[in-house]
Design a protein around this motif. Structure first.
Motif, mmCIF file in Angstrom:
data_model
loop_
_atom_site.group_PDB
_atom_site.id
_atom_site.type_symbol
_atom_site.label_atom_id
_atom_site.label_comp_id
_atom_site.label_asym_id
_atom_site.label_seq_id
_atom_site.Cartn_x
_atom_site.Cartn_y
_atom_site.Cartn_z
ATOM 1 N N CYS A 48 -16.336 48.304 -51.204
ATOM 2 C CA CYS A 48 -15.489 47.459 -50.357
ATOM 3 C C CYS A 48 -14.968 46.294 -51.193
ATOM 4 O O CYS A 48 -15.743 45.536 -51.772
ATOM 5 C CB CYS A 48 -16.269 46.939 -49.151
ATOM 6 S SG CYS A 48 -15.290 45.789 -48.167
ATOM 7 N N VAL A 49 -13.646 46.164 -51.253
ATOM 8 C CA VAL A 49 -13.043 45.090 -52.045
ATOM 9 C C VAL A 49 -13.212 43.753 -51.330
ATOM 10 O O VAL A 49 -13.287 42.703 -51.959
ATOM 11 C CB VAL A 49 -11.539 45.405 -52.277
ATOM 12 C CG1 VAL A 49 -10.863 44.297 -53.069
ATOM 13 C CG2 VAL A 49 -11.372 46.743 -52.989
ATOM 14 N N SER A 50 -13.324 43.788 -50.007
ATOM 15 C CA SER A 50 -13.447 42.542 -49.243
ATOM 16 C C SER A 50 -14.833 41.924 -49.345
ATOM 17 O O SER A 50 -14.971 40.721 -49.541
ATOM 18 C CB SER A 50 -13.125 42.784 -47.764
ATOM 19 O OG SER A 50 -11.851 43.351 -47.639
ATOM 20 N N CYS A 51 -15.901 42.750 -49.200
ATOM 21 C CA CYS A 51 -17.239 42.146 -49.149
ATOM 22 C C CYS A 51 -18.173 42.645 -50.254
ATOM 23 O O CYS A 51 -19.304 42.188 -50.366
ATOM 24 C CB CYS A 51 -17.890 42.366 -47.775
ATOM 25 S SG CYS A 51 -18.569 44.023 -47.542
ATOM 26 N N ARG A 64 -13.546 53.396 -44.074
ATOM 27 C CA ARG A 64 -13.657 51.956 -43.866
ATOM 28 C C ARG A 64 -15.051 51.459 -44.221
ATOM 29 O O ARG A 64 -16.031 52.174 -44.058
ATOM 30 C CB ARG A 64 -13.440 51.638 -42.385
ATOM 31 C CG ARG A 64 -12.092 51.128 -42.054
ATOM 32 C CD ARG A 64 -12.006 50.907 -40.560
ATOM 33 N NE ARG A 64 -10.626 51.031 -40.139
ATOM 34 C CZ ARG A 64 -9.723 50.059 -40.270
ATOM 35 N NH1 ARG A 64 -10.058 48.893 -40.760
ATOM 36 N NH2 ARG A 64 -8.478 50.261 -39.892
ATOM 37 N N CYS A 65 -15.136 50.189 -44.651
ATOM 38 C CA CYS A 65 -16.436 49.593 -44.961
ATOM 39 C C CYS A 65 -17.269 49.475 -43.686
ATOM 40 O O CYS A 65 -16.833 48.855 -42.716
ATOM 41 C CB CYS A 65 -16.245 48.212 -45.582
ATOM 42 S SG CYS A 65 -17.800 47.329 -45.786
ATOM 43 N N PRO A 66 -18.470 50.070 -43.669
ATOM 44 C CA PRO A 66 -19.292 49.992 -42.461
ATOM 45 C C PRO A 66 -19.879 48.596 -42.246
ATOM 46 O O PRO A 66 -20.268 48.241 -41.127
ATOM 47 C CB PRO A 66 -20.415 51.011 -42.715
ATOM 48 C CG PRO A 66 -20.471 51.174 -44.189
ATOM 49 C CD PRO A 66 -19.108 50.875 -44.732
ATOM 50 N N ALA A 67 -19.916 47.778 -43.303
ATOM 51 C CA ALA A 67 -20.503 46.439 -43.165
ATOM 52 C C ALA A 67 -19.521 45.450 -42.550
ATOM 53 O O ALA A 67 -19.879 44.703 -41.636
ATOM 54 C CB ALA A 67 -20.985 45.934 -44.529
ATOM 55 N N CYS A 68 -18.268 45.443 -43.038
ATOM 56 C CA CYS A 68 -17.335 44.413 -42.556
ATOM 57 C C CYS A 68 -16.098 45.001 -41.885
ATOM 58 O O CYS A 68 -15.257 44.260 -41.392
ATOM 59 C CB CYS A 68 -16.926 43.483 -43.707
ATOM 60 S SG CYS A 68 -15.743 44.216 -44.852
ATOM 61 N N GLY A 69 -15.953 46.331 -41.896
ATOM 62 C CA GLY A 69 -14.817 46.962 -41.212
ATOM 63 C C GLY A 69 -13.535 46.965 -42.021
ATOM 64 O O GLY A 69 -12.507 47.465 -41.558
ATOM 65 N N SER A 70 -13.571 46.416 -43.231
ATOM 66 C CA SER A 70 -12.345 46.303 -44.027
ATOM 67 C C SER A 70 -11.797 47.685 -44.414
ATOM 68 O O SER A 70 -12.549 48.637 -44.647
ATOM 69 C CB SER A 70 -12.626 45.505 -45.299
ATOM 70 O OG SER A 70 -11.503 45.556 -46.155
ATOM 71 N N GLU A 110 -9.827 47.792 -47.083
ATOM 72 C CA GLU A 110 -9.581 47.652 -48.520
ATOM 73 C C GLU A 110 -10.792 48.136 -49.302
ATOM 74 O O GLU A 110 -11.647 47.356 -49.713
ATOM 75 C CB GLU A 110 -9.275 46.185 -48.880
ATOM 76 C CG GLU A 110 -8.056 45.630 -48.163
ATOM 77 C CD GLU A 110 -6.758 46.378 -48.500
ATOM 78 O OE1 GLU A 110 -6.633 46.863 -49.637
ATOM 79 O OE2 GLU A 110 -5.904 46.497 -47.604
ATOM 80 N N THR A 111 -10.855 49.440 -49.496
ATOM 81 C CA THR A 111 -11.988 50.012 -50.221
ATOM 82 C C THR A 111 -11.482 50.875 -51.373
ATOM 83 O O THR A 111 -10.358 51.354 -51.343
ATOM 84 C CB THR A 111 -12.860 50.878 -49.294
ATOM 85 O OG1 THR A 111 -12.060 51.946 -48.782
ATOM 86 C CG2 THR A 111 -13.415 50.070 -48.129
ATOM 87 N N MET A 112 -12.333 51.027 -52.381
ATOM 88 C CA MET A 112 -11.988 51.846 -53.549
ATOM 89 C C MET A 112 -12.948 53.015 -53.626
ATOM 90 O O MET A 112 -14.160 52.817 -53.617
ATOM 91 C CB MET A 112 -12.188 51.032 -54.823
ATOM 92 C CG MET A 112 -10.940 50.350 -55.339
ATOM 93 S SD MET A 112 -11.407 49.184 -56.649
ATOM 94 C CE MET A 112 -12.606 50.135 -57.568
ATOM 95 N N LEU A 113 -12.405 54.206 -53.739
ATOM 96 C CA LEU A 113 -13.254 55.383 -53.868
ATOM 97 C C LEU A 113 -13.882 55.406 -55.266
ATOM 98 O O LEU A 113 -13.177 55.358 -56.275
ATOM 99 C CB LEU A 113 -12.404 56.635 -53.644
ATOM 100 C CG LEU A 113 -13.150 57.919 -53.347
ATOM 101 C CD1 LEU A 113 -13.889 57.822 -52.015
ATOM 102 C CD2 LEU A 113 -12.180 59.094 -53.317
ATOM 103 N N LEU A 114 -15.211 55.414 -55.324
ATOM 104 C CA LEU A 114 -15.904 55.433 -56.623
ATOM 105 C C LEU A 114 -16.197 56.863 -57.050
ATOM 106 O O LEU A 114 -16.173 57.196 -58.226
ATOM 107 C CB LEU A 114 -17.219 54.658 -56.539
ATOM 108 C CG LEU A 114 -17.126 53.179 -56.165
ATOM 109 C CD1 LEU A 114 -18.522 52.595 -56.006
ATOM 110 C CD2 LEU A 114 -16.340 52.406 -57.214
#
Ligand code: GTP
Ligand code: MG
Ligand code: ZN
Ligand code: ZN
Lengths: 225, 121
Positions: B74-77, B89-95, B97-101
């Motif tokens: 997650c780029v946000s958190c 989507r980021c399960p922690a903050c809902g963002s 803006e995530t990058m597939l690793l």
């Protein structure tokens, strides 16, 4: 006899990835913005490219690379609309690969010349699975779903909906005849691909095309900056 | 379905690497494939069974595939998380803006081979 392990560590797609990198550099050197157009057969790739060209042509010179298993009907349609077009016949292969695009780009370069082109649309083979794994050096991949195909397609083919940088829902003019559940469609995409913008369009009637073309123009300008 | 095309490239790479390493035969071929890559296990295995017969070095080689679950950052958190094919989507903050690793791999990891005892190392 002795047994040993030999490490290879290379991508199964390394050849295509090398070609995609070369293509990307070539497009960049000539300031050509490339859109890889993905959808099932008949969803409206050709119609969308034509309608987009109509709205961009005063600003950008567009060209088309047509990928089909056989025939050249789409390339003929494009040429009739005044678009430089190169046809690729994949001879049964279900997706386009970098080497085919290299040859098509050579043909465009030998024809109108790459410096006389601002945007290339690549109409991929109609297929919701295979094109996803093959980078063609494009700036943007778009996925066109059409209303008659149904709202459940992102659930059935998550890969392509996740991969796309923009999602077009085409044939919205016939929506009243189909029970396409817009909220179910959007709910899946909110988790699957929350960042790609979604456009509801009718390629043949024109609905929503201006919004899509305005967004695309912004992307083209951003790539040039 | 392009598994046959992919595996034909794998077979070429495997035979070349095995020859270079002085192999008498290839025992197994190891692949790493992300769950989000558009390939089917059965189609890969089927393609390999057809292709391995094309060279005496590979005719008995088994295909072993490790499947990799998708992971994103997650780029946000800054949260790093494992997910399925549908929930990016980021399960922690809902963002969004995530990058597939990982999860899209189509990699040839390596091969196990048999060499004569006096083979160079
Ligand atoms: N009603 C309606 N029909 C459309 C629309 N867009 C495309 N069509 C029709 O759908 C059919 C297929 O459209 P194409 O643009 O040829 O689709 P395609 O994806 O290029 O098809 P293939 O190249 O064969 O895979 C044609 O008969 C079009 O006229 C639309 O927005 N509304
Ligand atoms: Mg078409
Ligand atoms: Zn395929
Ligand atoms: Zn987060």
């Amino acid at each position: 006899m002795a047994e040993k392990t030999v490490s290879i560590e290379t991508s199964m797609l390394s050849r295509n990835e090398r070609l995609a990198t070369e293509l990307r550099e070539r497009f960049r050197a000539h300031q050509v913005y490339v859109v890889n157009v993905l959808s099932s057969p008949g969803s409206g790739k050709t119609s969308t490219i034509l309608a987009t060209n109509e709205r961009l042509r005063d600003r950008y010179r567009c060209a088309v690379i047509e990928g089909d298993i056989a025939s050249d009907v789409d390339a003929v349609t494009m040429k009739e609309a005044g678009l430089p077009a190169v046809q690729i016949n994949t001879g049964g292969l279900c997706h386009l690969e970098g080497n085919m695009i290299s040859q098509a780009v050579d043909a465009l370069d030998a024809g109108v010349g790459l410096d006389a082109i601002d945007v290339i649309f690549i109409e991929n083979v109609g297929n919701l699975v295979c094109p996803v794994d093959f980078d063609l050096g494009e700036n943007l991949a778009i996925m066109i779903l059409s209303v008659p195909e149904g709202d459940d397609k992102p659930v059935k083919y998550p890969g392509i909906f996740q991969h796309a940088g923009a999602l077009l829902l085409n044939k919205v003019d016939v929506a009243p005849a189909f029970d396409f559940d817009m909220s179910a469609y959007n709910a899946v995409l909110d988790d699957l691909n929350p960042t790609a913008p979604r456009f509801s369009v009718s390629a043949t009637k024109g609905d929503g095309m201006d919004a899509w073309c305005a967004w695309l123009s912004e992307q083209i300008e951003a790539a040039r900056a | 379905m392009h598994e046959l095309g992919l595996m034909s490239g794998v077979a070429d790479t495997v035979v070349e690497s095995a020859r270079q390493a002085g192999a008498e035969r290839v025992i197994s071929v190891h692949l790493r494939i992300g769950d989000m890559a558009e390939v089917m296990d059965e189609a890969l295995q089927f393609a390999w069974e057809v292709l391995r017969d094309e060279d005496p070095l590979t005719k008995d080689a088994e295909l072993e595939v490790d499947y990799v679950h998708p992971r994103s950052l997650c780029v946000s958190c800054g949260n790093e998380f494992e997910h399925d094919r549908f929930h990016l989507r980021c399960p922690a903050c809902g963002s969004a803006e995530t990058m597939l690793l990982s999860g899209r791999e189509l990699d040839i990891v390596g091969i196990d081979i048999e060499t004569p005892d006096d083979a160079p190392n």
